[in-house]
Design a protein around this motif. Structure first.
Motif, PDB file in Angstrom:
ATOM      1  N   THR A  58       0.812  -1.217   0.000  1.00  0.00           N
ATOM      2  CA  THR A  58       0.000   0.000   0.000  1.00  0.00           C
ATOM      3  C   THR A  58       0.843   1.263   0.000  1.00  0.00           C
ATOM      4  OG1 THR A  58      -1.671  -1.178   1.302  1.00  0.00           O
ATOM      5  CG2 THR A  58      -1.839   1.217   1.256  1.00  0.00           C
ATOM      6  N   THR A  59       1.966   1.239   0.706  1.00  0.00           N
ATOM      7  CA  THR A  59       2.757   2.461   0.867  1.00  0.00           C
ATOM      8  C   THR A  59       4.183   2.094   1.255  1.00  0.00           C
ATOM      9  OG1 THR A  59       2.681   4.699   1.816  1.00  0.00           O
ATOM     10  CG2 THR A  59       2.336   2.870   3.354  1.00  0.00           C
ATOM     11  N   ARG A 254      -2.788  -0.201   7.391  1.00  0.00           N
ATOM     12  CA  ARG A 254      -3.228   0.267   6.077  1.00  0.00           C
ATOM     13  C   ARG A 254      -4.476   1.139   6.188  1.00  0.00           C
ATOM     14  NH1 ARG A 254      -2.555  -5.150   3.887  1.00  0.00           N
ATOM     15  NH2 ARG A 254      -4.796  -5.115   3.458  1.00  0.00           N
TER      16      ARG A 254
END
Length: 266
Positions: A58-59, A254
């Motif tokens: 996600t990141t 998340r």
């Protein structure tokens, strides 16, 4: 910003934070960056094994070792929050950060949020200790008596990963961490509110001490934008090292990342 050709994985890096070096490893791309804060006697590699790869989908996520842990240099007088602040700056990791702390790591996270509020976009507490809990240090007393002995024997290999440095050195750091725990709890207690910054509180469902649930509920009250999840069947440690329960921890991280992105987009 990162160029399109930037590698998704950067290996372990030792970064000088002013007289001693700390180990940091970042994977994934995107913002806000998540910083994982290990618990007592826990290394970056433990938090990084299951949680980091999941969050990295996600990141960007970074995991690091506090002084004296893992591959980081020993520095008995080091200040954890200042160390991390300098480390992220010198490793060119841009904020604001989502700080995710497990166990005692939650106390380092709250201390950091208190001292560097503009750098913290959100917080995740994974079965975190509470600033006013009293039973932790007392319970550790008998453990501490045997730690140096364990370190000299083969049993230490069960407790300490040889990849994270010599067991005797890790044992000494463990003792220091426990001795410094009351002061760390006092520092964390100075954070009264996170305002409306997203906060995720994840609580183990099994093996908790009396009063733990009430403390977890109090932690969730630090932000007006918080969620609190108790993970069925989980224990304090399984939230980090069991695939199913670590996935629930990763999901909470998340969800805080997404809440921050939604806010930016609004």
């Amino acid at each position: 910003g990162q160029g399109a050709g930037a590698a998704r994985v950067e290996g372990d890096r030792l970064v000088d934070v002013g007289g001693h070096r700390l180990n940091i490893r970042c994977v994934g791309t995107g913002d806000p960056t998540v910083v994982l804060e290990p618990g007592l006697g826990e290394s970056a590699s433990e938090m990084g094994r299951l949680i980091a790869p999941e969050v990295a989908r996600t990141t960007r996520v970074c995991v690091y070792d506090r002084a004296g842990h893992g591959r980081s240099d020993v520095a008995p007088e080091a200040d954890a929050a200042t160390d991390l602040h300098v480390l992220l700056e010198r490793a060119h990791v841009p904020g604001p950060y989502v700080l995710a702390g497990h166990s005692l790591g939650g106390m380092y996270v709250l201390d950091y949020a208190h001292r560097y509020p503009s750098e913290v976009g959100g917080v995740v507490l994974l079965d975190s200790m509470h600033p006013r809990q009293t039973n932790s240090a007392a319970d550790m007393g008998s453990v501490l008596d045997v730690v140096p002995t364990l370190a000299r024997t083969g049993i230490a290999r069960l407790l300490f990963d040889p990849k994270d440095g010599k067991p005797a050195a890790q044992a000494r750091q463990f003792v220091r961490d426990v001795e410094q725990m009351p002061a760390q709890l006092d520092r964390a207690a100075q954070l009264k509110k996170l305002g409306d910054r997203p906060l995720g509180v994840v609580t183990a469902s099994q093996g908790s001490q009396p009063g733990w649930t009430a403390h977890q509920n109090e932690l969730a009250g630090l932000s007006s934008q918080s969620f609190h999840r108790t993970i069925a069947g989980s224990t304090h440690q399984s939230l980090v090292d069991d695939p199913q329960h670590a996935a629930a921890s990763s999901r909470a991280i998340r969800d805080v990342v997404v809440a921050i992105r939604d806010r930016k987009g609004a």
